[in-house]
Design an enzyme around this catalytic site. Sequence first.
Site, PDB file in Angstrom:
ATOM      1  CG  ASP A   8      -1.592   1.240   1.541  1.00 43.57           C
ATOM      2  OD1 ASP A   8      -2.206   1.778   0.605  1.00 43.57           O
ATOM      3  OD2 ASP A   8      -1.547   1.719   2.698  1.00 43.57           O
ATOM      4  CG  ASP A  10      -1.908   7.684   0.182  1.00 44.87           C
ATOM      5  OD1 ASP A  10      -0.773   7.864  -0.286  1.00 44.87           O
ATOM      6  OD2 ASP A  10      -2.937   8.107  -0.363  1.00 44.87           O
ATOM      7  CE  LYS A 149      -5.163  -0.688  -1.459  1.00 46.62           C
ATOM      8  NZ  LYS A 149      -4.280   0.035  -0.516  1.00 46.62           N
TER       9      LYS A 149
END
Lengths: 222, 222
Positions: A8, A10, A149
Site C-alpha cells: 500500500d 498512503d 487489492k
Amino acid sequence: MIKLVLSDVDGTLTDNRRVFSTRAAEEIRKIQAHGITVSLVSGNVIPVMYSLRTYLGLSAPLFAENGGSMIADDITSFFSMEKPALFFDHLQNKGLARGILTNRWRLCSMGYDPTPGREREILALAGEFQVDITNSGFSWHILNQGQNKGFALLHLIKMFKLRPEEVLVIGDNLNDMPMFQESVKKAVPANAEPELKAKADYVSKLPYGDGASEILSSLDSF
Amino acid sequence: MIKLVLSDVDGTLTDNRRVFSTRAAEEIRKIQAHGITVSLVSGNVIPVMYSLRTYLGLSAPLFAENGGSMIADDITSFFSMEKPALFFDHLQNKGLARGILTNRWRLCSMGYDPTPGREREILALAGEFQVDITNSGFSWHILNQGQNKGFALLHLIKMFKLRPEEVLVIGDNLNDMPMFQESVKKAVPANAEPELKAKADYVSKLPYGDGASEILSSLDSF
C-alpha cells in the site's frame, strides 16, 4: 524466500499527512536492485501511480483504484466506470456526498467525501447499486464488486508465476484487508488497524514509512 | 535573501532516468520548513505535479505543462488546448509525430515523439499554427505562444509579492531558459545545457539531484 513485495502507499510508505518516506523510497530501490519485484497498490488514480513508478524508478506494474486499474508501459482498466459513476451520481443528487479532486482521472471507481452524519446511509445503499465501498483512511471510494487489492495481488501472482508464500504484502488500513490472505506473508507498520495486525506475520514497532522501511530491510526474515 | 525557489523536475531533481533524488526531496522539505516557498515547474501533467506536491509535502502551487497549468487545492489552466491539439492532429495526420502516454491528462499542451529525421520539419510548421515547440530533454511539447516556465515564474512573483532578486530558479534544459531571466538568481546542476550554465549565478560541480541538493543546502550564499 520473498520474490515480490506488494505494498500500500498512503499511511504505509508515507506519514499521516501523505508525505512519502525517503527512507522507504531508498529501501524500495535497494530491494528492487537485489532482484525482488516491487509493486504498489493504492486507492489513488493511474497518473499518481505513473508518477510513483517514474520517480521511484520501479519496473513492475503498479495498481490504482484499489486494484481496478494497472499501469506499466500501458494502462489497463480491469473494471468499468458504469456502476461507480451511477452510484456516485445518486449520492450527489441526494446530497449524501461530494466528489474529490482526483475523480477526473479515474477509470473504474469514484472517490467521495460523505456528508457528515450520512456515512451509514451510503453504506446501506451500496448493495442495491451492486457496488462496494472502501475507505483508505484518506478517502472513501466506490468500487465495482470484486475490485479490491486482493484482485491486484492475484494478478501479480499469476503474472510473475509465483507461489503465494513468495509474496509479502504490506498495508495499514481496512482497504488492504483483501490482500491479507492466508497464503501470503503479511507485515504492517505500527499505525496499522487492529484487524490487519491480527492477521500479520510481523508488526513493526515503528509507524508509517519507518515501519515499512524496517520491514523492507529485513525481507530475509520472512 | 532567497524567499522562493522555483525548480525544474526531470534532470534537475532526478537522475538521467527520471528517478527522483531522495537527497533533493529531503533538502526541499528542509528549506520549506525554514519558511522558504518551494515551487516546481515541469513539462509534465497536472496529476503528476499533484503527486509530487502530495508526496513531497509542498504547500505552494506547482506548475505543469511548462507553466501553462497550475495545481494548488484546485486546478487552473492559463491557456487553452485548441491550438496545441490542432497542431498535434496535423503532425499525426502527416506522419510526423506520435502522441505520448500523458497526453490524456493534458489541459493546454501536447507531448509527442517526432518521427526520426522529421524534427526540423515540425519546427518549421509550428509558426504557421501559432504554437511554440519545446524539449525538456525527456520529451517534445507543443505549447501556446507565451506558455513557458517564465510565465510560471512571473505568476509566482506576483502571487507572493516578491522582488525578483528574492527568487532562485534551478533548471538544466532549454525549456528552463524562459525562467533564467536577468533579474532572478539562477543555479544549475553540472548536467545543465551550456546555454543555461552561461546565464547561471552558480554552476554546481555535481550533476542531477546531487547538484540541486547542493544548491538547495546553500541558499544563504545567493
